[in-house]
Design a protein around this motif. Structure first.
Motif, short mmCIF file in Angstrom:
data_model
loop_
_atom_site.label_atom_id
_atom_site.label_comp_id
_atom_site.label_asym_id
_atom_site.label_seq_id
_atom_site.Cartn_x
_atom_site.Cartn_y
_atom_site.Cartn_z
N GLU A 100 0.83 -1.21 0.00
CA GLU A 100 0.00 0.00 0.00
C GLU A 100 0.86 1.26 0.00
O GLU A 100 0.60 2.21 -0.75
N ARG A 101 1.90 1.28 0.83
CA ARG A 101 2.78 2.46 0.88
C ARG A 101 3.44 2.69 -0.47
O ARG A 101 3.52 3.83 -0.95
N TYR A 102 3.94 1.62 -1.05
CA TYR A 102 4.59 1.75 -2.36
C TYR A 102 3.61 2.25 -3.41
O TYR A 102 3.90 3.21 -4.14
N LEU A 103 2.44 1.64 -3.51
CA LEU A 103 1.50 1.97 -4.58
C LEU A 103 0.91 3.37 -4.42
O LEU A 103 0.63 4.04 -5.42
N LEU A 104 0.72 3.81 -3.20
CA LEU A 104 0.19 5.16 -3.00
C LEU A 104 1.18 6.21 -3.51
O LEU A 104 0.79 7.19 -4.14
N ASP A 105 2.47 5.99 -3.25
CA ASP A 105 3.46 6.92 -3.75
C ASP A 105 3.66 6.73 -5.25
O ASP A 105 3.79 7.72 -6.00
N TYR A 106 3.68 5.50 -5.71
CA TYR A 106 3.85 5.19 -7.13
C TYR A 106 2.74 5.82 -7.96
O TYR A 106 2.99 6.39 -9.03
N SER A 107 1.51 5.75 -7.47
CA SER A 107 0.38 6.29 -8.23
C SER A 107 0.50 7.80 -8.39
O SER A 107 0.11 8.36 -9.42
N ARG A 108 1.04 8.47 -7.39
CA ARG A 108 1.21 9.92 -7.49
C ARG A 108 2.23 10.29 -8.57
O ARG A 108 2.16 11.37 -9.17
N LEU A 199 -9.15 3.62 -3.28
CA LEU A 199 -9.16 2.60 -4.33
C LEU A 199 -7.91 1.73 -4.26
O LEU A 199 -7.99 0.49 -4.36
N VAL A 200 -6.75 2.34 -4.07
CA VAL A 200 -5.50 1.59 -4.00
C VAL A 200 -5.51 0.64 -2.81
O VAL A 200 -5.13 -0.53 -2.93
N ARG A 201 -5.95 1.11 -1.67
CA ARG A 201 -5.98 0.25 -0.48
C ARG A 201 -6.95 -0.92 -0.67
O ARG A 201 -6.65 -2.06 -0.30
N SER A 202 -8.10 -0.66 -1.25
CA SER A 202 -9.10 -1.71 -1.46
C SER A 202 -8.60 -2.75 -2.45
O SER A 202 -8.74 -3.97 -2.22
N ARG A 203 -8.01 -2.31 -3.54
CA ARG A 203 -7.50 -3.24 -4.54
C ARG A 203 -6.35 -4.07 -3.98
O ARG A 203 -6.22 -5.26 -4.29
N THR A 204 -5.51 -3.46 -3.18
CA THR A 204 -4.38 -4.18 -2.60
C THR A 204 -4.86 -5.30 -1.69
O THR A 204 -4.37 -6.43 -1.77
N ARG A 205 -5.81 -4.99 -0.84
CA ARG A 205 -6.33 -6.02 0.07
C ARG A 205 -6.96 -7.15 -0.71
O ARG A 205 -6.74 -8.33 -0.42
#
Length: 238
Positions: A100-108, A199-205
């Motif tokens: 989640e941490r990676y994807l949240l920053d990656y998406s930005r 959305l990122v957190r939900s998809r990751t889970r």
């Protein structure tokens, strides 16, 4: 005699840019141009768009190929955060927290117009940019994520190459769903109305639940046992 109060203002002095600043401005303009028009351009067309002479453009970039290489370095390599590699290997956090941490920053970083459009347009004209970036993603994100997920489950590395490739394909498909948000916004012009972080957190889970089940089934098969899902079904038929 002309009234001093009505004298014309003195012409503004032209700011002389350093070679580094001039190159930066030219490359920034080239990135914007390619994001809008793609890679089927000539250096003459690019120079006209940038309002510079072709000879000045050649002073900084000798060939079109060099321009494309610099675009790749600026937009893709230059925006890569080396902390992403470290986050995915931080075993003080759960795999879910790391991802989640990676994807949240990656998406930005990647959900930007130039990033998305140049990536896709390059695939139509010359896929060198997309191929190089995907290769980097596999080496620095996909493979470490698979290894870390197996470790978190107490499992060894997958022994069959075909199983490993399948697992990596699943990761690739999930990871691409984040990039697709940018495709919707900058290609289809239909951006999501959902908060990106939610959305990122939900998809990751959701992904990790299915991925852990998939890896668990592979482990049972490699050990010659029926996967838990199969056992459940059989028990239900008795």
């Amino acid at each position: 005699m002309q009234n001093p109060d009505t004298q014309a203002p003195a012409p503004k002095k032209r700011t002389r840019l350093s070679p580094q600043d001039r190159e930066h401005l030219i490359l920034t303009g080239a990135i914007e141009f390619v994001a809008d028009h793609g890679f089927a351009f000539s250096t003459r067309e690019l120079a006209r768009h940038l309002n510079v002479s072709q000879s000045l453009l050649y002073r900084y970039f000798a060939t079109k190929e060099e321009i494309i290489e610099k675009i790749y370095e600026r937009v893709y390599v230059g925006r890569w955060n080396p902390e992403w590699d470290e986050i995915l290997r931080d075993r003080q956090l759960s795999v879910q927290e790391r991802l989640e941490r990676y994807l949240l920053d990656y998406s930005r970083v990647v959900l930007q117009k130039d990033w998305v459009r140049i990536f896709l347009l390059s695939a139509f004209e010359d896929p060198i940019i997309s191929q190089r970036y995907i290769s980097m993603l596999r080496r620095r994100i996909f493979e470490p994520l698979l290894d870390e997920q197996l470790v978190s489950m107490g499992q060894k590395a997958l022994s069959k190459p075909e199983d490993r490739e399948l697992a990596l394909e699943l990761i690739w498909g999930f990871h691409s769903s984040i990039f697709y948000l940018g495709v919707r916004q900058w290609i289809y012009k239909t951006p999501t109305q959902v908060n990106i972080e939610t959305l990122v957190r939900s998809r990751t889970r959701s992904f990790l639940v299915g991925f852990e089940s998939f890896l668990s089934d592979l482990n049972h098969r490699e050990n010659g046992k029926a996967p838990p899902s199969a056992i459940t079904v059989n028990e239900g038929l008795e």
